[in-house]
Design an enzyme around this catalytic site. Sequence first.
Site, PDB file in Angstrom:
ATOM      1  CG  HIS A  51      -1.776   0.621   1.513  1.00  0.00           C
ATOM      2  ND1 HIS A  51      -2.349   1.322   0.517  1.00  0.00           N
ATOM      3  CD2 HIS A  51      -2.245   1.704   2.251  1.00  0.00           C
ATOM      4  CE1 HIS A  51      -2.849   2.626   0.635  1.00  0.00           C
ATOM      5  NE2 HIS A  51      -3.334   2.842   1.946  1.00  0.00           N
ATOM      6  CB  CYS A  52       4.186   2.221   1.549  1.00  0.00           C
ATOM      7  SG  CYS A  52       3.077   2.383   3.309  1.00  0.00           S
ATOM      8  CB  ILE A  53       7.174   1.096  -2.477  1.00  0.00           C
ATOM      9  CG1 ILE A  53       7.453   0.572  -0.626  1.00  0.00           C
ATOM     10  CG2 ILE A  53       8.263   1.756  -2.690  1.00  0.00           C
ATOM     11  CD1 ILE A  53       8.273   1.823   0.205  1.00  0.00           C
ATOM     12  CB  ILE A  99       0.333   4.393  -3.458  1.00  0.00           C
ATOM     13  CG1 ILE A  99      -0.429   3.260  -4.049  1.00  0.00           C
ATOM     14  CG2 ILE A  99      -0.576   5.385  -2.921  1.00  0.00           C
ATOM     15  CD1 ILE A  99      -1.455   2.182  -3.008  1.00  0.00           C
ATOM     16  CG  ASP A 100       3.218   6.048   0.702  1.00  0.00           C
ATOM     17  OD1 ASP A 100       1.837   5.773  -0.288  1.00  0.00           O
ATOM     18  OD2 ASP A 100       3.544   5.413   1.660  1.00  0.00           O
TER      19      ASP A 100
END
Length: 451
Positions: free
Chosen positions: A269-271, A273-274
């Site tokens: 959910h992080c790399i 997207i962020d």
Amino acid sequence: MELEEKLASRKARLAVIGLGYVGLPLSMEMAEAGFHVVGIDSDDRKIKEIAAKRSYIADVPTEILAKMVSEGRFEATVDPAVLATCDAISICVPTPLSKTKDPDVSYILDAVEKIERHLHPGQLIVLESTTYPGTTDELIREKLEAKGMRVGRDFFLAFSPERIDPGNKTHGTRNTPKVVGGITPRCTQLAVQLYSQFIDRVVPVSSARTAEMVKLLENTFRSVNIGLVNELAQMCDVLGVDAYEVIEAAATKPFGFLPFFPGPGLGGHCIPIDPHYLAWKMKAHDFTARFIGLAAEVNQEMPHLVVDKVSAGLNHHGKPIKGSRILALGVAYKKDVSDMRESPAIEVIDELRRRGGDVRYHDPYVPELVLNTGTLHGVPLTDEELAKADCVVVLTDHSCFDVAHVVRGSSLVVDTRNVTRGLDPKLRERVLKLGAPSPFEPGAVSAVRAH
Ligand SMILES: NC(=O)c1ccc[n+]([C@@H]2O[C@H](COP(=O)([O-])OP(=O)(O)OC[C@H]3O[C@@H](n4cnc5c(N)ncnc54)[C@H](O)[C@@H]3O)[C@@H](O)[C@H]2O)c1
């Protein structure tokens, strides 16, 4: 009693909005430190699981959750009315991308609406969801001040990025330092006071915007470095050099080098997207975040490179993808977790299926796999399954996989995670590794060339 005193004496009532991978472990740390914690989640199934004293997050042991619920230190509800009785609120809701890859802050806005209805003097609100710089100061502050209360005077507002790494056995919520930046110095001070009660080290920064940027630097740093080694893997494929050997040898340098390893693509959910949150924000300032764009481009090529590897391996055996039986080993986005969000396995399997491959998968953590091309159910990893597969493609390096057994039982293995390193050279003759020389005729298997 003043908020500061309530926090120090742990008499403050705390709330956590969003009880997922971030919010549930955070709630447990707060409750274990002696606070009374109320969790709020819009997903009724999670509330029911908590009421039944069952954990649904691997990093939170059921025994701890059950203890906190039984002792009345943790309760969960879908009803935001409980916020009226809370002194401090941490927001841990999702921040995905829309279909057009723009930030989707609708979950944050919904959580803030819930808070706004129950906002009262002296309350502290901390956003933990990853987002673009300015969200706390521009978006949240404006909404909470709409009815006349002022930040830093009537209520307090800060950003504190969540850094949890699901599945990490060494670093959890408590022993990962927490960065905190408030809208005013008083906001920072109170947020530091809150987190110091249950986190070993709290790092104050000068503003919420700085704290937001810290998180985006951390994840952009990972995305860019992964992009760099994924391009290295592409180059090594062409040159017939083992990228993993290169990286491991480079990592013996005691300064100035940090190892990252190639793989089938970015997940979680992080790399993936962020960094787009930052790039999107910069676009409004006519600024193109070039590293972010380039890293995304390289990383997005990797699932296609894997499909090309499978195709090349099958070709060596005189088989096309169409009609071949392909076993994907591991589909979660990283080892030892069940999280499928943004997993590159989805793209790899979808593309193999679109090209006519008969794809099956095994992942002990993922019983069902929802793809764009349909839904698959995992198969057990039997000797028969291995023997019948024309190709086994390792997409996730779960610790429980007996790699030597898998390779011994298979005619062709595509290794995207370097799990076959150290195997007997005879066994490695049937392994095609990402970013490494082909064991087949030299030069017969070349990488997707990006340029
Ligand atoms: N998962 C990670 O490894 C990780 C690490 C660091 C930061 N983050 C960031 O933390 C945030 C949360 O991520 P996560 O992985 O915990 O997400 P998640 O999907 O696991 O959990 C979010 C929870 O929020 C609930 N929710 C959504 N909208 C709500 C609302 N308006 N009111 C109440 N509940 C609501 C959902 O039902 C869900 O249970 C994201 O911004 C993410 O980028 C995640």
